[in-house]
Enzyme design. Structure first.
Site, PDB file in Angstrom:
ATOM      1  N   SER A   1      -0.758   2.282  -9.498  1.00 32.12           N
ATOM      2  CA  SER A   1      -0.709   0.393  -9.108  1.00 32.12           C
ATOM      3  C   SER A   1      -0.565   0.333  -7.983  1.00 32.12           C
ATOM      4  O   SER A   1       0.589   1.055  -6.913  1.00 32.12           O
ATOM      5  CB  SER A   1      -0.145  -0.186 -10.209  1.00 32.12           C
ATOM      6  OG  SER A   1       1.303   0.284 -10.468  1.00 32.12           O
TER       7      SER A   1
ATOM      8  N   GLY B   1       3.291  -0.006  -7.867  1.00 33.56           N
ATOM      9  CA  GLY B   1       4.485   0.773  -8.184  1.00 33.56           C
ATOM     10  C   GLY B   1       4.313   2.222  -7.180  1.00 33.56           C
ATOM     11  O   GLY B   1       5.700   2.376  -6.239  1.00 33.56           O
TER      12      GLY B   1
ATOM     13  N   GLU C   1      -1.567   7.028  -3.776  1.00 34.49           N
ATOM     14  CA  GLU C   1      -3.379   6.440  -3.874  1.00 34.49           C
ATOM     15  C   GLU C   1      -3.366   5.172  -4.392  1.00 34.49           C
ATOM     16  O   GLU C   1      -2.874   6.028  -5.521  1.00 34.49           O
ATOM     17  CB  GLU C   1      -3.866   7.608  -4.323  1.00 34.49           C
ATOM     18  CG  GLU C   1      -4.369   8.649  -3.166  1.00 34.49           C
ATOM     19  CD  GLU C   1      -4.328   8.099  -1.853  1.00 34.49           C
ATOM     20  OE1 GLU C   1      -5.641   7.574  -2.085  1.00 34.49           O
ATOM     21  OE2 GLU C   1      -3.911   9.593  -0.837  1.00 34.49           O
TER      22      GLU C   1
ATOM     23  N   CYS D   1     -10.576   3.453 -10.361  1.00 37.05           N
ATOM     24  CA  CYS D   1     -10.305   2.925  -8.679  1.00 37.05           C
ATOM     25  C   CYS D   1     -10.900   2.727  -8.090  1.00 37.05           C
ATOM     26  O   CYS D   1     -11.294   1.959  -6.854  1.00 37.05           O
ATOM     27  CB  CYS D   1      -8.942   4.013  -8.130  1.00 37.05           C
ATOM     28  SG  CYS D   1      -9.977   6.109  -7.578  1.00 37.05           S
TER      29      CYS D   1
HETATM   30  P1  NAP Z   1       0.984   2.601 -12.708  1.00 36.06           P
HETATM   31  O1  NAP Z   1       1.232   1.573 -13.482  1.00 36.06           O
HETATM   32  O2  NAP Z   1       1.371   2.463 -11.581  1.00 36.06           O
HETATM   33  O3  NAP Z   1       1.635   3.943 -13.250  1.00 36.06           O
HETATM   34  C1  NAP Z   1       1.186   5.303 -12.232  1.00 36.06           C
HETATM   35  C2  NAP Z   1       2.846   5.848 -12.204  1.00 36.06           C
HETATM   36  O4  NAP Z   1       4.028   5.594 -11.907  1.00 36.06           O
HETATM   37  C3  NAP Z   1       3.670   6.044 -13.986  1.00 36.06           C
HETATM   38  O5  NAP Z   1       4.246   7.365 -14.370  1.00 36.06           O
HETATM   39  C4  NAP Z   1       4.675   4.991 -14.158  1.00 36.06           C
HETATM   40  O6  NAP Z   1       5.698   5.490 -15.036  1.00 36.06           O
HETATM   41  C5  NAP Z   1       5.057   5.368 -12.454  1.00 36.06           C
HETATM   42  N1  NAP Z   1       5.377   3.697 -11.861  1.00 36.06           N
HETATM   43  C6  NAP Z   1       4.884   2.414 -11.384  1.00 36.06           C
HETATM   44  N2  NAP Z   1       6.359   1.382 -11.117  1.00 36.06           N
HETATM   45  C7  NAP Z   1       7.219   1.991 -10.928  1.00 36.06           C
HETATM   46  C8  NAP Z   1       8.098   2.140 -10.182  1.00 36.06           C
HETATM   47  N3  NAP Z   1       8.318   0.879 -10.107  1.00 36.06           N
HETATM   48  N4  NAP Z   1       9.024   2.757 -10.114  1.00 36.06           N
HETATM   49  C9  NAP Z   1       9.340   4.236 -10.814  1.00 36.06           C
HETATM   50  N5  NAP Z   1       7.719   5.238 -11.455  1.00 36.06           N
HETATM   51  C10 NAP Z   1       6.975   3.624 -11.310  1.00 36.06           C
HETATM   52  O7  NAP Z   1      -0.476   2.695 -12.558  1.00 36.06           O
HETATM   53  P2  NAP Z   1      -2.143   3.285 -14.285  1.00 36.06           P
HETATM   54  O8  NAP Z   1      -1.260   1.863 -14.838  1.00 36.06           O
HETATM   55  O9  NAP Z   1      -1.503   4.080 -14.505  1.00 36.06           O
HETATM   56  O10 NAP Z   1      -3.021   3.502 -13.489  1.00 36.06           O
HETATM   57  C11 NAP Z   1      -4.231   2.197 -13.015  1.00 36.06           C
HETATM   58  C12 NAP Z   1      -3.843   1.718 -11.337  1.00 36.06           C
HETATM   59  O11 NAP Z   1      -4.317   2.843 -10.373  1.00 36.06           O
HETATM   60  C13 NAP Z   1      -5.307   1.078 -10.867  1.00 36.06           C
HETATM   61  O12 NAP Z   1      -5.057  -0.013 -10.063  1.00 36.06           O
HETATM   62  C14 NAP Z   1      -5.999   1.990 -10.312  1.00 36.06           C
HETATM   63  O13 NAP Z   1      -6.710   1.133  -8.944  1.00 36.06           O
HETATM   64  C15 NAP Z   1      -5.035   3.044 -10.186  1.00 36.06           C
HETATM   65  N6  NAP Z   1      -5.526   4.058  -9.174  1.00 36.06           N
HETATM   66  C16 NAP Z   1      -5.469   4.833  -7.807  1.00 36.06           C
HETATM   67  C17 NAP Z   1      -6.687   5.840  -7.690  1.00 36.06           C
HETATM   68  C18 NAP Z   1      -6.472   6.145  -6.643  1.00 36.06           C
HETATM   69  O14 NAP Z   1      -6.586   7.659  -6.301  1.00 36.06           O
HETATM   70  N7  NAP Z   1      -6.876   5.732  -5.408  1.00 36.06           N
HETATM   71  C19 NAP Z   1      -7.081   6.934  -8.902  1.00 36.06           C
HETATM   72  C20 NAP Z   1      -6.418   6.262 -10.280  1.00 36.06           C
HETATM   73  C21 NAP Z   1      -5.683   4.988 -10.678  1.00 36.06           C
HETATM   74  P3  NAP Z   1       5.904   4.011 -16.162  1.00 36.06           P
HETATM   75  O15 NAP Z   1       4.516   3.640 -16.581  1.00 36.06           O
HETATM   76  O16 NAP Z   1       6.658   4.655 -16.518  1.00 36.06           O
HETATM   77  O17 NAP Z   1       5.914   2.483 -15.510  1.00 36.06           O
END
Ligand code: NAP
Length: 456
Positions: A170, A173, A193, A230
């Protein structure tokens, strides 16, 4: 690594499916992609030219000062921390693109496992460790850390031994980790990303000629994988007309025909419902399609909304990604307003133009405005589906990524984990093999401005 992952066989597929709710076909497809990525990096490293060796031989009698012998190549940055997203438990996770590229560059990898697929992560981690033992890699070349909160990830990014971070997930994150890394005493790069709404511009002639089939295609693209890509098209832009109204009606009809499906985990469905609610509660927004029948727990109801261009321009809440099967159709007053909206969008992974070929000439301003906002521009297609090959760019202006110069997909993503070093007047026998006169690795090098495999 690829062989060991394949050897996990059914246990991996079953664990993946039970942790994510995704079907077996998807699990196998993603495993194939993960293995393909690993093998393509292995081939890149074996061939060796990726280090961009460049040699400028000395000119001792140059005046007024002699020219030194200079030789440059890419070397690994150091230990890389990888955060994967929940929506690609294999291809963007433990042994996903970031890990494969970092290993290929010569960097040790520490994975912060995604808490929503820890079992899959542990299995893949065991395969990587087996592979590293079998190939006599140094102990500690790979680690996989679990946690149910953000503390482990935060500590990893702050650790002085870590030299770079790869993140898929996200915007919130990615941005938090980017800020953390830049506040370190020694700032380090974070290649994140992140989210994207992937605008799709539907031009009038295409709408007139193919409105019906476009509606069906886009209903499929918005709901593919329960909208958890994404590259999902979350924003459709058109110019007000009867045809656009008709298209919105068709899209609504088509999208509610699709059976709702299960989202990845309770947090993601919670975020979907919350973000959708926030979007639909904005004034002057109309819900045109909402799946109304009961659904099972964790299943997402697909939704399409529409809004006038002026409202969209004035309300940035409507620009935000709603991760899941949701899309908004913006009805612009005229071409100028359409261009103004595109120019004002945040950076995107992709942008799509649906148009007749002659419209590409007629609407040059629109196309160039879109090109400025995206990392990949698509003609008459759908943004979902990211082919893994050298010419794919997966990244884009902020916030779709933190550095639009680099791709997270394909062999060129290795460049994120390496830095150049120049050797000046260094003895030949002490140079890395890539830069020695005899070119023992037979790689392609830039020698005195000529790209060649020849020795010096
Ligand atoms: P997420 O909630 O951001 O989590 C991704 C990872 O980051 C998890 O391991 C999470 O750990 C960690 N994290 C998140 N916030 C953090 C913080 N403040 N400090 C430290 N660690 C943190 O993402 P998601 O829900 O798994 O994936 C969905 C998102 O990914 C969507 O917005 C989508 O568009 C995006 N995405 C982008 C791409 C691309 O290539 N651009 C590809 C796929 C998905 P914890 O869960 O333990 O907090």
């Amino acid at each position: 690594m690829a062989d060991e992952i394949l050897a996990l066989d059914e246990e991996l597929i079953q664990t993946y499916c039970s942790e994510t709710g995704l079907p077996e076909g998807r699990a196998k497809g993603e495993r194939g992609r993960t293995i393909g990525q690993l093998r393509s990096f292995a081939a890149l490293v074996e061939e060796g030219s990726w280090v961009e060796a460049s040699i400028d031989t000395a000119i001792p009698d140059r005046t007024p000062v002699p020219k030194p012998d200079l030789r440059k190549m890419l070397v690994p940055l150091g230990p890389v921390v990888v955060f994967g997203a929940s929506n690609f438990p294999l291809a963007y996770s433990t042994a996903g693109g970031d890990t494969a590229a970092a290993f290929a560059a010569g960097c040790p990898v520490i994975v912060k496992s995604h808490p929503m697929h820890t079992g899959t992560g542990e299995l893949v981690a065991s395969a990587i460790i087996k592979a590293s033992e079998k190939t006599n890699m140094p102990n500690g070349v790979f680690s996989n850390l679990n946690s149910s909160g953000i503390e482990v990830g935060v500590e990893l990014v702050k650790h002085p031994g870590v030299k770079a971070v790869g993140f898929t997930g996200s915007i919130r994150g990615g941005r938090a980790l980017f800020d953390l890394a830049s506040q370190r005493e020694e700032p380090i790069p974070v290649f994140a990303e992140m989210g994207s709404v992937n605008p799709v511009v539907v031009l009038p002639k295409a709408l007139e000629e193919r409105g019906g089939s476009l509606a069906q295609t886009y209903a499929g693209s918005i709901t593919l994988g329960t909208g958890q890509f994404c590259t999902k098209p979350g924003l459709l832009l058109g110019i007000k007309s009867e045809k656009l109204n008709h298209f919105i009606g068709e899209l609504s009809n088509e999208i509610v025909k699709i059976e709702p499906s299960c989202m990845l985990h309770p947090n993601i469905i919670g975020a979907y419902e919350g973000n959708k609610q926030k979007a639909v509660s904005q004034s002057d927004l109309q819900v045109v399609a909402d799946y109304e029948s009961d659904v099972e727990p964790n299943f997402a109801r697909q939704t399409v909304t529409t809004v006038e261009g002026k409202t969209f321009l004035e309300n940035s809440t409507l620009h935000q990604e709603v991760f899941g099967p949701y899309s908004i159709v913006v009805q612009c007053e005229d071409v100028d307003q359409l261009q103004q909206i595109i120019a004002g969008l945040e950076g995107q992974l992709t942008g799509t133009i649906i148009a007749g070929e002659d419209e590409l000439h007629q609407y040059k301003g629109i196309i160039s405005a879109l090109q400025n906002r995206v990392g990949r521009i698509i003609y008459n297609g759908v943004p979902t589906g990211v082919d893994v090959c050298p010419s794919m760019h997966h990244g884009g202006p902020y916030p779709s990524s933190t550095d639009s110069r680099f791709s997270a997909v394909g062999i060129h993503s290795i460049k994120r984990w390496a830095r150049p070093i120049s050797y000046q007047d260094w003895p030949d026998s002490l140079l890395p093999m890539e830069l020695q006169n005899s070119n023992p690795l037979e790689i392609s090098r830039l020698v005195n401005n000529e790209q060649t495999h020849r020795e010096i």
